[in-house]
Design a protein around this motif. Sequence first.
Motif, short mmCIF file in Angstrom:
data_model
loop_
_atom_site.label_atom_id
_atom_site.label_comp_id
_atom_site.label_asym_id
_atom_site.label_seq_id
_atom_site.Cartn_x
_atom_site.Cartn_y
_atom_site.Cartn_z
N PRO A 245 -34.72 -12.05 1.83
CA PRO A 245 -34.08 -11.37 2.95
C PRO A 245 -33.15 -10.22 2.53
O PRO A 245 -33.18 -9.16 3.14
CB PRO A 245 -33.33 -12.48 3.68
N ILE A 246 -32.33 -10.44 1.49
CA ILE A 246 -31.39 -9.35 1.15
C ILE A 246 -32.12 -8.12 0.61
O ILE A 246 -31.74 -7.00 0.90
CB ILE A 246 -30.28 -9.76 0.15
N ALA B 23 -20.30 -8.70 -9.27
CA ALA B 23 -20.04 -8.35 -7.88
C ALA B 23 -19.06 -9.34 -7.26
O ALA B 23 -18.19 -8.97 -6.48
CB ALA B 23 -21.34 -8.33 -7.09
N LEU B 24 -19.21 -10.62 -7.62
CA LEU B 24 -18.21 -11.63 -7.25
C LEU B 24 -17.78 -12.31 -8.55
O LEU B 24 -18.60 -12.81 -9.30
CB LEU B 24 -18.79 -12.66 -6.28
N LYS C 287 -17.80 -6.78 -1.08
CA LYS C 287 -17.75 -7.30 0.29
C LYS C 287 -19.13 -7.74 0.79
O LYS C 287 -19.27 -8.85 1.32
CB LYS C 287 -17.20 -6.21 1.25
N SER C 288 -20.12 -6.85 0.61
CA SER C 288 -21.46 -7.19 1.14
C SER C 288 -22.05 -8.39 0.41
O SER C 288 -22.67 -9.27 1.02
CB SER C 288 -22.41 -6.00 1.00
N LEU D 229 -20.81 -13.39 11.59
CA LEU D 229 -20.50 -12.58 10.42
C LEU D 229 -20.78 -11.12 10.75
O LEU D 229 -21.85 -10.79 11.26
CB LEU D 229 -21.40 -12.97 9.25
N GLY D 230 -19.81 -10.25 10.44
CA GLY D 230 -20.03 -8.82 10.66
C GLY D 230 -19.79 -8.06 9.36
O GLY D 230 -18.76 -8.22 8.73
N ASP D 231 -20.78 -7.25 8.95
CA ASP D 231 -20.62 -6.42 7.75
C ASP D 231 -20.41 -4.99 8.20
O ASP D 231 -21.35 -4.32 8.60
CB ASP D 231 -21.87 -6.54 6.87
#
Lengths: 405, 227
Positions: A398-399, B23-24, B47-48, B167-169
Motif C-alpha cells: 500500500p505505501i 526515518a524513525l 512524520k509520514s 489519521l490525517g497526513d
Amino acid sequence: MILQSLKMAGKSIRANKPRALLTMLGIIIGVMSLVVLVSLVNGATSSVTNQIASMGNDMLTVSVSDDKGKPLKLSDLEQIAALESVTLAAPTTTASATAKQGADSYSVSVTGTTNAYFHIMKSELAKGRFLLDADQENNSRVVVLSYETADRIFGRSDVVGQTLKMDGVRYLIIGVLVEDTSLMSSFSQTYAVYVPYSVVERMSSGSGAGGMMQGGGSGSSSGISSFYAMASESSTIARAQIELTVEMLARFGNDEDAFSIRNQSSLSETLSSVTDTFALLLGGIAAISLVVGGIGIMNIMLVSVTERTREIGIRKAIGARKASITLQFLIEALVICLIGCFIGIVASGLVLMAVNLASGTSSYTFSGEILLIAVAFSTFIGIVFGLYPANKAARMRPIDALRYE
Amino acid sequence: MSAMLELVDVYKIYQVGDEEVRALNGVNLRVNEGDFVGIVGPSGSGKSTLMHILGCLDVADFGTYYLDGQPVEHFSANDLATIRNLRIGFVFQSFNLIGRMTIEENVELPLLYRRVKPAMRRALVDEALHQVGLYNRRKHTPSSVSGGQQQRAAIARAIVTNPSLILGDEPTGNLDSKTSAEIMEVFETLSSQGKTVVLITHDTQVASRARRIVHIMDGTVSEESIR
Ligand SMILES: Nc1ncnc2c1ncn2[C@@H]1O[C@H](COP(=O)(O)OP(=O)(O)O)[C@@H](O)[C@H]1O
Ligand SMILES: [Mg+2]
C-alpha cells in the motif's frame, strides 16, 4: 463483491472506450474466425455427407492401378455383375474434351460408361434416354448431358436430338439428366457428359477418327481402370466387397496392391477425416488469434494496473484485501473478453448471412456448440491472461502504491 | 485512560545506496482514546513514516506498535487491510479520491470492502456526507468540486465506517488558510464526538488546534506540549 467488481469493471472500461475497443479487437477477430470458419466447414461437410448418403449405401468403387497385362474389358465387368452379391457394374473411365457450341468452347468432363452407371448412381432423366447396350455395340456417337451442362452450354435443357461437337467430333444428344440441387453442384463448375464406354476406349487407344481425348486411366490405357459395382438387394455391401475382392485377387495374381475397393462408408470416413482435419486446422488458427488477442488484453491490463497504481494504493489503504483487488482486475479482463466475444459472435452471424446471400444457398451450419466453445475459450483467455496483471496489482504494497505519482 | 495506540522504541530504517536513513529512530508515543494529537515537525523529519506505521500501512523494523493493547507486527497483509478497514480512517494531503467515481461512490468504497448491505450503505454514506456538508454535491466527480470540498469528501470516506482512529497526513497542506480553518473545524467536531484524531503537519498554526502537540525531529519525538 462480484456485482461490485462488475460495476467497477464497466466503469473503467467506459472510462476509456477507444482503448477497450482496440483491446477487444483481438478477441473479436479471433471469435469471428473461429465461428465463421468452423460454421462454413461444418456446412460443407454436412452437405457432402448428405450427398454421399443420398447415393445410397450399396455402391463399391473399384480402381485398378496395375492390370498385370490383363486389361479389364466390358465383358469382364459382365462377369463381375454376374457374381451372386453384385447386380450391376459400370466402367467410369474419364477424359476431358473441348466442346464447341457456336463461337464458345467449353472444357467438358467426359465419362465413358454403360447403362448400368445411371442405375448405380440412381440418376433420373429430365429428357430423352440413358445410354443403352446397343450404343456400346455400335460405338454410337451419342451423349447424355447433365442438366447443368445442357443449361450452361445451350441455355436450356430441351436439347435432345441436337448435336454437341467435342474435340471436333459431333455427338447426338440422346438424354439430359435432372437438375442436381445439392450445394456441391452449385460450387462445382464441371461440365459432365456421358458417352458409351466403347467410344472413349477407342479414342484413348488412338484409333478413333480425330479423337484427341485424354484418357483418364494411368498404366492401363486399353482397359477399364475404374468402375462402380452395386451390391445386390439380397446381399450386404460387406459381402459384395468380400466377393469382389476374392474375384479381383484371382484375376491379378493375388496382388493386393494391384487394385483397391472402397465402399461408401470408407469414402465418407476418408472425407470426414479430411474435413475434421480441416476444421481442426482452421479452429487452431482461430485459437491462435484468440491467444494473440489474450496477449493484447494482458498487455493493456498491465498498463492499466500501472496507471492505476495510486488507485490500488487508495483501495488498499481503506481496507481492500488482496482477493478484492485480484477480483477487480480479473473481472475487468473477463468483461473485456466476453464483450469482445459477444461482438464477435454477432459479427460472425452477419458475415455468415452475407455469405448465404451471396451464394444463394444455405452454406453453413451455425451450431450452438461452436458458440459455446467461443464463449468458453474467451472466458479461458480472459482468466489466463487477466490473472498475471490482477496478481501484480494485488501484490503491491500500500505505501509504495500510494507514493506512486 | 487506556492507551489506544502505543509505540515502544520504534525504528524504521531505509537503506539509500550505502547510506542508512533512520526515518524513525526510537520513537516512543502513547495516544489515549479520545485524544486530539498534532504531530509537528519539519519536512523529512519522519512524520509520514510515523503515520504509515500508526495507520498499519507499514510495519516497524524494530520496536512494537500496540493497537488497543495488541501488537500488530506479526499480522499478515490481509489482516492489516482488515484492521485499516474496521478501525482507521485516513485523510491525505492530496485527498486521494478516485477520479472516475462520484463523491458518493468514493465515500461508499470502504463499506464495499466491509460487505455492508446496500440499504445500510446508502444510509451511512448519506449520513457521512451530511456531516461534512457535502450531501448536495454527492453526484459530482472529485475534479468538479473545490479542493476544500474534495478534502471534505475524503473525511466523509474516513468516517463512514465509524472508525475509532482518524489519521490525517498534512490534511490542509494543499488548501488555502480559510479552507484549512474550515477543515480543521471538521476535525475538531469529530474530536468532540469522541473520536481519536492524530494529525500530522508542519504547520504550527494548524497543530495549535489540537489538544496535545508532539514535536518530531530527525526521527525522534523530541517534546510534547499539552494545552
Ligand atoms: N521509501 C523510502 N526509501 C528511502 N528513504 C525514505 C523512504 N521514505 C522516507 N524516506 C526518508 O525518510 C525520512 C523521513 O521521511 P518522511 O517520513 O516522508 O518525512 P516527512 O513526512 O516528515 O517529510 C526522509 O529522509 C526520507 O527521505
Ligand atoms: Mg510527509
